[in-house]
Design an enzyme around this catalytic site. Structure first.
Site, PDB file in Angstrom:
ATOM      1  N   ASN A  91       0.777  -1.233  -0.040  1.00 46.60           N
ATOM      2  CA  ASN A  91       0.081   0.121  -0.026  1.00 46.60           C
ATOM      3  C   ASN A  91       0.968   1.356   0.048  1.00 46.60           C
ATOM      4  O   ASN A  91       0.674   2.205  -0.530  1.00 46.60           O
ATOM      5  CB  ASN A  91      -0.921  -0.176   1.408  1.00 46.60           C
ATOM      6  CG  ASN A  91      -1.426   1.523   1.510  1.00 46.60           C
ATOM      7  OD1 ASN A  91      -2.396   1.836   0.960  1.00 46.60           O
ATOM      8  ND2 ASN A  91      -0.880   2.023   2.611  1.00 46.60           N
ATOM      9  N   TYR A 156       4.751   9.827 -11.242  1.00 39.31           N
ATOM     10  CA  TYR A 156       3.646   8.881 -10.216  1.00 39.31           C
ATOM     11  C   TYR A 156       2.945   7.964 -11.116  1.00 39.31           C
ATOM     12  O   TYR A 156       2.732   6.843 -10.830  1.00 39.31           O
ATOM     13  CB  TYR A 156       2.605   9.763  -9.475  1.00 39.31           C
ATOM     14  CG  TYR A 156       1.472   9.187  -8.609  1.00 39.31           C
ATOM     15  CD1 TYR A 156       1.976   8.493  -7.502  1.00 39.31           C
ATOM     16  CD2 TYR A 156       0.182   9.556  -8.692  1.00 39.31           C
ATOM     17  CE1 TYR A 156       1.107   7.890  -6.522  1.00 39.31           C
ATOM     18  CE2 TYR A 156      -0.847   8.904  -7.908  1.00 39.31           C
ATOM     19  CZ  TYR A 156      -0.296   7.877  -6.792  1.00 39.31           C
ATOM     20  OH  TYR A 156      -1.082   7.828  -6.002  1.00 39.31           O
ATOM     21  N   LYS A 160       2.931   3.813 -10.882  1.00 39.30           N
ATOM     22  CA  LYS A 160       1.640   3.085 -10.819  1.00 39.30           C
ATOM     23  C   LYS A 160       1.152   2.256 -11.921  1.00 39.30           C
ATOM     24  O   LYS A 160       0.574   1.150 -11.699  1.00 39.30           O
ATOM     25  CB  LYS A 160       0.550   4.188 -10.634  1.00 39.30           C
ATOM     26  CG  LYS A 160       0.781   4.916  -8.978  1.00 39.30           C
ATOM     27  CD  LYS A 160       0.625   3.779  -7.922  1.00 39.30           C
ATOM     28  CE  LYS A 160       0.565   4.237  -6.398  1.00 39.30           C
ATOM     29  NZ  LYS A 160       0.601   3.496  -5.349  1.00 39.30           N
TER      30      LYS A 160
HETATM   31  N1  LIG Z   1      -4.945   9.178  -1.320  1.00 35.71           N
HETATM   32  C1  LIG Z   1      -5.449   8.800  -2.724  1.00 35.71           C
HETATM   33  O1  LIG Z   1      -6.025   9.850  -3.138  1.00 35.71           O
HETATM   34  C2  LIG Z   1      -5.049   7.908  -3.477  1.00 35.71           C
HETATM   35  C3  LIG Z   1      -5.455   7.290  -4.562  1.00 35.71           C
HETATM   36  C4  LIG Z   1      -5.081   6.273  -5.290  1.00 35.71           C
HETATM   37  C5  LIG Z   1      -4.113   5.570  -4.646  1.00 35.71           C
HETATM   38  N2  LIG Z   1      -3.582   5.865  -3.689  1.00 35.71           N
HETATM   39  C6  LIG Z   1      -2.475   5.045  -3.178  1.00 35.71           C
HETATM   40  O2  LIG Z   1      -2.797   4.517  -1.980  1.00 35.71           O
HETATM   41  C7  LIG Z   1      -1.559   4.193  -1.195  1.00 35.71           C
HETATM   42  C8  LIG Z   1      -1.456   4.731   0.048  1.00 35.71           C
HETATM   43  O3  LIG Z   1      -1.900   6.334  -0.093  1.00 35.71           O
HETATM   44  P1  LIG Z   1      -2.342   7.263   1.087  1.00 35.71           P
HETATM   45  O4  LIG Z   1      -3.259   8.264   0.491  1.00 35.71           O
HETATM   46  O5  LIG Z   1      -2.914   6.577   2.297  1.00 35.71           O
HETATM   47  O6  LIG Z   1      -0.927   7.958   1.420  1.00 35.71           O
HETATM   48  P2  LIG Z   1      -0.355   8.716   2.686  1.00 35.71           P
HETATM   49  O7  LIG Z   1      -1.572   9.064   3.633  1.00 35.71           O
HETATM   50  O8  LIG Z   1       0.566   9.776   2.402  1.00 35.71           O
HETATM   51  O9  LIG Z   1       0.457   7.476   3.560  1.00 35.71           O
HETATM   52  C9  LIG Z   1       1.466   6.867   2.941  1.00 35.71           C
HETATM   53  C10 LIG Z   1       2.293   5.765   3.825  1.00 35.71           C
HETATM   54  O10 LIG Z   1       3.314   4.955   3.009  1.00 35.71           O
HETATM   55  C11 LIG Z   1       4.461   5.110   4.040  1.00 35.71           C
HETATM   56  N3  LIG Z   1       5.600   5.375   3.253  1.00 35.71           N
HETATM   57  C12 LIG Z   1       5.839   6.273   2.486  1.00 35.71           C
HETATM   58  N4  LIG Z   1       7.191   6.361   1.859  1.00 35.71           N
HETATM   59  C13 LIG Z   1       7.515   5.187   2.361  1.00 35.71           C
HETATM   60  C14 LIG Z   1       8.942   4.807   2.473  1.00 35.71           C
HETATM   61  N5  LIG Z   1       9.830   5.206   1.574  1.00 35.71           N
HETATM   62  N6  LIG Z   1       8.886   3.571   3.004  1.00 35.71           N
HETATM   63  C15 LIG Z   1       8.183   3.072   3.891  1.00 35.71           C
HETATM   64  N7  LIG Z   1       7.047   3.657   3.959  1.00 35.71           N
HETATM   65  C16 LIG Z   1       6.601   4.661   3.400  1.00 35.71           C
HETATM   66  C17 LIG Z   1       3.815   6.421   4.684  1.00 35.71           C
HETATM   67  O11 LIG Z   1       4.720   6.392   6.206  1.00 35.71           O
HETATM   68  P3  LIG Z   1       6.070   7.319   6.398  1.00 35.71           P
HETATM   69  O12 LIG Z   1       5.894   8.422   5.501  1.00 35.71           O
HETATM   70  O13 LIG Z   1       6.038   7.239   7.929  1.00 35.71           O
HETATM   71  O14 LIG Z   1       7.170   6.357   5.732  1.00 35.71           O
HETATM   72  C18 LIG Z   1       2.569   6.246   5.002  1.00 35.71           C
HETATM   73  O15 LIG Z   1       2.309   5.196   6.020  1.00 35.71           O
HETATM   74  C19 LIG Z   1      -0.127   4.883  -1.927  1.00 35.71           C
HETATM   75  O16 LIG Z   1       0.266   3.779  -2.756  1.00 35.71           O
HETATM   76  C20 LIG Z   1      -1.126   5.850  -3.074  1.00 35.71           C
HETATM   77  O17 LIG Z   1      -0.161   5.848  -4.136  1.00 35.71           O
HETATM   78  C21 LIG Z   1      -3.794   7.186  -2.965  1.00 35.71           C
END
Ligand SMILES: NC(=O)c1ccc[n+]([C@@H]2O[C@H](COP(=O)([O-])OP(=O)(O)OC[C@H]3O[C@@H](n4cnc5c(N)ncnc54)[C@H](OP(=O)(O)O)[C@@H]3O)[C@@H](O)[C@H]2O)c1
Length: 243
Positions: A91, A156, A160
């Protein structure tokens, strides 16, 4: 009451906040022990506490997914702590907003490392454990940009698309085994990621992280003959992302 995932073990990368935390809570709520992987130690510890306060089992493992050694340590820690793995949720992700001409190579490399390379390596390293599960599941969180393309998101988007492609190939490789691979491609979800990039979008127009978690629960508990390879979610009420 018995949970549908009692006795199972899951790794959720990015399980400290946003979508990953919602997924971890949902899996733990059904009885799975969850290994949470992220970088920020304090946020990770808070998420693990949240799972425990809700009655679940959680193990925080500080992980830098851009580093292969750290990914290997995550799998090793899971094996040492629980001796098994049933569910892997790739994730964690980062985004980068800039025109392609203004995207530095290091920004592209970082998106690639966290969003595509890390899930690839983690799948490879986790497969020996997943093969021992009665019903191994890999859930990869791609994005609507894993299918479409939007301006200002070329790095990005490329990462993806790669994650989605890798997932489809792996699902084919694992046909006939007990392991299933699923990709979820959400539109805008109410997390820090969107809050930082598009603070103008109203929260009530975004998908809730719990909605993604519900789909993950469906995928990991489904036992029939039908396989859902990909799930695509778009926001119901909103104007297009760039419209
Ligand atoms: N939000 C959206 O609209 C959306 C839409 C489609 C897909 N997604 C995808 O869904 C997933 C989760 O997104 P989210 O919106 O929940 O993001 P978020 O709130 O920014 O959370 C990201 C998570 O990933 C961890 N992370 C980031 N870089 C990392 C690294 N180098 N090593 C280990 N952990 C890491 C962060 O923790 P730390 O920063 O502490 O490491 C955090 O737990 C992502 O893959 C994103 O691309 C999100």
């Amino acid at each position: 009451m018995a949970g549908r995932l009692d006795g199972q073990v899951a790794i959720v990368t990015g399980g400290s906040r946003g979508i990953g935390r919602a997924i971890a809570l949902a899996l733990a709520g059904e009885g799975a022990a969850v290994v949470l992987a992220a970088r920020a130690t304090d946020v990770l510890a808070e998420a693990a506490d949240l799972v425990r306060r809700a009655g679940g089992r959680a193990e925080p493992v500080v992980t830098e997914l851009a580093e292969e050694a750290s990914i290997r340590s995550l799998v090793r820690a899971t094996q040492e702590r629980f001796g098994r793995l049933d569910i892997l949720v790739n994730n964690a992700g980062i985004t980068h907003s800039a025109r392609l001409e203004e995207t530095r190579t290091e920004d592209l490399d970082r998106c690639w490392a966290v969003n595509a390379r890390a899930p690839f390596i983690l799948c490879r390293e986790a497969l020996p454990l997943l093969r021992r599960s009665e019903a191994g599941r890999i859930i990869n969180i791609s994005s609507v940009v894993g299918v479409k393309g939007y301006p200002l998101q070329s790095a990005y988007t490329a990462s993806k698309h790669a994650l989605r492609g890798m997932s489809i190939a792996l699902a084919e490789e694992l046909r006939g085994t007990k392991i299933r691979v699923h990709v979820i491609c959400p539109g805008g979800v109410d997390t820090d990621m969107v809050g930082n990039v598009r603070p103008d979008i109203k929260k009530e127009e975004l998908i809730a992280p719990d909605e993604i978690a519900e789909l993950v629960l469906y995928l990991v508990t489904h036992r029939g003959n039908a396989v859902v390879d990909e799930l695509h979610l778009r926001r119901a009420t909103a104007a297009p992302w760039f419209g």
